[in-house]
Design an enzyme around this catalytic site. Sequence first.
Site, mmCIF file in Angstrom:
data_model
loop_
_atom_site.group_PDB
_atom_site.id
_atom_site.type_symbol
_atom_site.label_atom_id
_atom_site.label_comp_id
_atom_site.label_asym_id
_atom_site.label_seq_id
_atom_site.Cartn_x
_atom_site.Cartn_y
_atom_site.Cartn_z
ATOM 1 N N GLY A 326 40.489 30.556 41.581
ATOM 2 C CA GLY A 326 40.741 29.658 40.372
ATOM 3 C C GLY A 326 41.963 29.903 39.803
ATOM 4 O O GLY A 326 43.186 29.910 40.798
ATOM 5 N N SER A 327 42.110 29.899 38.567
ATOM 6 C CA SER A 327 43.706 29.994 37.916
ATOM 7 C C SER A 327 44.494 31.073 38.405
ATOM 8 O O SER A 327 45.701 31.051 38.271
ATOM 9 C CB SER A 327 43.329 29.898 36.387
ATOM 10 O OG SER A 327 42.835 28.718 36.288
ATOM 11 N N THR A 328 43.828 32.054 38.886
ATOM 12 C CA THR A 328 44.761 33.430 39.239
ATOM 13 C C THR A 328 45.648 32.958 40.589
ATOM 14 O O THR A 328 46.533 33.733 40.762
ATOM 15 C CB THR A 328 43.863 34.724 39.612
ATOM 16 O OG1 THR A 328 43.085 34.176 40.635
ATOM 17 C CG2 THR A 328 43.443 35.111 38.246
#
Length: 620
Positions: A326-328
């Site tokens: 995801g956004s990491t």
Amino acid sequence: MQKTPSQLKFRKLRKPEFTGQRRVAKNRDMKATVPPTQEQIANAKFRLLTVWGLLMAAGLGLAINLYNLQIVQGPKLTQRAKNQQMMKLRPYTPRRLIVDRNDNVLAIDRPVYTLYAHPKLFDKTNEAIAEQLAPLLDKTPPELVKIFQSRKSGITLSSALPETIGDQVKGLRLNGLELISKYSRYYPQGDLMADIVGYVNIDRRGQAGVEFSQDQWLERSQKTVSLNRAGNGAVMPDNAPEGFLAADDLRMKLTIDSRLQRATRAALKKQMEEFKGKRGAVIVMDALDGSILALVSQPTYDPNDYSKADISLFKNWTVSDLYEPGSTFKPLTVAIALENGVINADDTFNDPGAIQIGKYTIRNAGLNGYGQINIAQILQNSSNIGMVKIIQKLKPSVYYNWLERLGIGQAVDTDLPSVASGKLKNQEIFIRSPIENATTSFGQGFSLTPLQLVQMQGALANGGKLVTPHVIQGLVDSKGQIHHTPNHPAPRQIFSTTTAQKVVEMMETVVTVGTGKAAQIPGYRIAGKTGTAQKASPNGGYIPGARITSFVAILPVESPRYVILAVVDEPKGANAYGSTVAAPIVKDVMNALIPIEKIPPSQEIEPKSIQNSTKETVRD
């Protein structure tokens, strides 16, 4: 001379006929000594030859048997004699200790007892025996009585009774109890290090963790020696090689810090209990060399009692299970774009809240737009639209090659076992389908392990180098001298130092003004990125309502070195996001890391004004 009457009488008795008879008898005796005939001589010779032949045959047989014993079977019989006179002995040598970086013992061999009960030999009642044993075995007397009634002999009461307890059992002097001594692997830290250290089975073979992956270094090699035996079978150690019973003092030293490990576990358990997460993990890595300082996952198991644990827990999911980051992953996409020169750090992009890619519509997590924002603000607000627009400036084939350079789709090289290979779409599909390029930019459509994400974030923290995450320092002796170190691949330069530092400074604004405010620590510059990703289904697509929350941090920003990742799988509640679930975990871990590593406070530096977002942030 006058004859006596008796002599006269005898003379009268000697008549001529008696004299004749004596001569006849003499003649008969002369006839008996006549020489043997030819037939008699032949018979005698036959008998002589027969006896001689038998003697020669017997002698020949003895000679043949002697030849067979001394020449033909000589070596074999000599070896058999030696085997009878000598015995082969392979002395028991304890498995090497495992210690943390501060020499705290994590695994050690200790003497224990197996306790057997033979009720048929009891000279007291079952109840009386149970009353005396119960306090030592941590059982109630009724429980023991029930056990005693199950069989008449050979009941195992304990398979690993500590030596001190075994001595107390001996002191009771109870008939019908049998103690068999042996060695058992003991883990003083209990479940604290289970995911790293692992355990050994009943045959003393490593089955998980470094007990498995480093089995060849933990098992001491001991040669078999031959010792003479006396006639009564007693061992005669006169010819034993000098020092054959001596074992080296080498121990396996890990990079793990038990203090940090304990604090990390407490932080993880606290948030998992609050949000009722299915499972969680935290990894702390020194990005300079890839040393893992802490690695915790929950739930876990006690290696001292592994037989009662769920077998799925034996596999460390931080290295064996895949997930979509995801956004990491967004900071890594930014670094790739910066490194290829398709964007500049101060570029701006319009985020209307949605973008059409072929037949698919991509939206932000909050279903809102952020208007004209720069790259730092894209990370602050975790804008999916901004990431898509950034990656559209880079050719899909170039982007794909960079993903491969980072190691996506491959297994991370580490000394922990059961490492899974990441998954990345086929290059042809990736290049042909624009949606693959777009979703990958914000961390979806591919998968990796939590440890691999830490490795890649480490490349931002150490000036652009991809290092090997590891938990083994090497084999050291009691004086601390290293005798063996693992051979790790040389670090690979992925990003330039300038690019890596720019991205870290952008990530700092995520903590100061963005979705990562929960990770702030006064006096320290911390970079971070939140992630709240959909959970992929094994059957394709995503599991409705299921999410994986995460937060990755790098500190200190002015001299990046440490990477901390927290992941919580399927937290419950409407407020379960990376910012609310994972970021507080990382903050607690950093509060423990700072004094342990003696990280000095940062200089007060205000983030650049152009990087500050004036818009309301989403919880990502």
